[in-house]
Motif scaffolding. Sequence first.
Motif, PDB file in Angstrom:
ATOM      1  N   ALA A 137      16.680   3.522  -8.147  1.00  0.00           N
ATOM      2  CA  ALA A 137      15.953   2.716  -9.130  1.00  0.00           C
ATOM      3  C   ALA A 137      15.039   3.605  -9.954  1.00  0.00           C
ATOM      4  CB  ALA A 137      15.133   1.633  -8.423  1.00  0.00           C
ATOM      5  N   ASP A 138      14.572   3.086 -11.099  1.00  0.00           N
ATOM      6  CA  ASP A 138      13.619   3.845 -11.903  1.00  0.00           C
ATOM      7  C   ASP A 138      12.208   3.672 -11.326  1.00  0.00           C
ATOM      8  OD1 ASP A 138      12.676   1.358 -12.740  1.00  0.00           O
ATOM      9  OD2 ASP A 138      13.824   1.397 -14.600  1.00  0.00           O
ATOM     10  N   LYS A 139      11.231   4.363 -11.936  1.00  0.00           N
ATOM     11  CA  LYS A 139       9.869   4.361 -11.401  1.00  0.00           C
ATOM     12  C   LYS A 139       9.225   2.983 -11.450  1.00  0.00           C
ATOM     13  CE  LYS A 139       8.825   9.225 -12.219  1.00  0.00           C
ATOM     14  NZ  LYS A 139       7.912  10.209 -12.897  1.00  0.00           N
ATOM     15  N   ALA A 140       9.632   2.149 -12.413  1.00  0.00           N
ATOM     16  CA  ALA A 140       9.069   0.806 -12.507  1.00  0.00           C
ATOM     17  C   ALA A 140       9.408  -0.030 -11.280  1.00  0.00           C
ATOM     18  CB  ALA A 140       9.584   0.111 -13.770  1.00  0.00           C
ATOM     19  N   GLY A 169      11.108   3.829  -7.890  1.00  0.00           N
ATOM     20  CA  GLY A 169      11.888   5.055  -7.845  1.00  0.00           C
ATOM     21  C   GLY A 169      12.880   5.091  -6.700  1.00  0.00           C
ATOM     22  N   ASP A 170      13.611   6.199  -6.603  1.00  0.00           N
ATOM     23  CA  ASP A 170      14.571   6.368  -5.516  1.00  0.00           C
ATOM     24  C   ASP A 170      13.825   6.464  -4.188  1.00  0.00           C
ATOM     25  OD1 ASP A 170      16.448   6.468  -7.506  1.00  0.00           O
ATOM     26  OD2 ASP A 170      16.784   8.630  -7.386  1.00  0.00           O
ATOM     27  N   ASP A 227       7.696  -4.201  -7.509  1.00  0.00           N
ATOM     28  CA  ASP A 227       7.759  -2.751  -7.639  1.00  0.00           C
ATOM     29  C   ASP A 227       7.875  -2.051  -6.290  1.00  0.00           C
ATOM     30  OD1 ASP A 227       5.222  -3.003  -6.647  1.00  0.00           O
ATOM     31  OD2 ASP A 227       4.192  -2.182  -8.383  1.00  0.00           O
ATOM     32  N   ARG A 271      14.662  -4.511 -15.388  1.00  0.00           N
ATOM     33  CA  ARG A 271      14.771  -3.470 -14.376  1.00  0.00           C
ATOM     34  C   ARG A 271      15.899  -3.814 -13.410  1.00  0.00           C
ATOM     35  NH1 ARG A 271       8.816  -3.796 -12.362  1.00  0.00           N
ATOM     36  NH2 ARG A 271       8.984  -5.785 -13.423  1.00  0.00           N
ATOM     37  N   THR A 272      16.656  -2.809 -13.010  1.00  0.00           N
ATOM     38  CA  THR A 272      17.755  -3.007 -12.077  1.00  0.00           C
ATOM     39  C   THR A 272      17.698  -1.941 -10.998  1.00  0.00           C
ATOM     40  OG1 THR A 272      19.148  -3.921 -13.827  1.00  0.00           O
ATOM     41  CG2 THR A 272      20.254  -3.213 -11.830  1.00  0.00           C
ATOM     42  N   ALA A 273      17.918  -2.348  -9.753  1.00  0.00           N
ATOM     43  CA  ALA A 273      17.923  -1.413  -8.628  1.00  0.00           C
ATOM     44  C   ALA A 273      19.172  -1.650  -7.785  1.00  0.00           C
ATOM     45  CB  ALA A 273      16.677  -1.589  -7.773  1.00  0.00           C
TER      46      ALA A 273
END
Length: 290
Positions: free
Chosen positions: A138-141, A144-145, A11, A106-108
């Motif tokens: 990315a999402d909060k998981a 985040g950005d 994370d 999840r993908t970043a």
Amino acid sequence: MQRQVAQTGCDTIAYGNPNSVQMQAFQTALGLEEFEPEVPMADVDAIGLNGTYWKAGGQDGQRIDGWYRHGSRIAEGSRTRFVIDLPVSVVRANAEGSGFSRLPVRTALLATLSAGVEFHATPDWTLTPRASYGMVVADKAFGGDRELVTASLSSLYRISNVGRGVVTIGNMVGYSTTTGDILLNARDAGQTRNWMFRNGVAYQLPLQGRVFGRAGTLRGSYSYSILTKDVVPYDEVHQAAISLGVRGREGGQTSAFELLRIGLMYTHADHQFLPNAGFDAVTLTLGYRF
């Protein structure tokens, strides 16, 4: 508890993780597993594609890296070059668990723009100060950005005629800080500052036989990176790599020692707080210089 370990392993995708944009920036500044340093007076471009399988605690995933590098002399006949690097990565964390406790995929997206000046203190000693800007979408998981700016100074020193090969000693000191609202709206993400010290050694050996009908080289390297100042989950990273270089044609491409490089790299990092959340990754690397 096992699921908490898994989340902790990925994370912090902006910093403090071998998958992070922070590591992307510093590995760009000193990548001993890549090509042998070019002939000083050469204008060179390179592209590459890497594929990684990684595991941290109970979580695993993949990372795909694409990168471009350009180096050009600042003046005709000069030994000093301006260098630009643009690595882009997609990091995926696979789903884990089942039912209501199942973690989503999840993908970043990570990208860094790095620029520096490469100059030669001696014919065998290269120094490169750099500055870079990196972003994570990315999402909060995944945290985040985020945005990250770095500054670094790297050193490469070549020692020829060690056996039949060449030893390259690499050292780097760098500073990074997360920031906000340069290009992304990352004001609420907080700020983390780190110093990184990255050191390593590589040995390159010309092969007596042929590789795909061409002259080849075998290269092995090891690097050790440590992060200080603000606390991060993974503050020490070990990387070992082996690769095979192939010349395009005999007597051609005088500005480069090899054109194609294929290799494998292993990365390991222990988690500072959770004993079962160590990070391990295997990367297939492919690079072409022209």
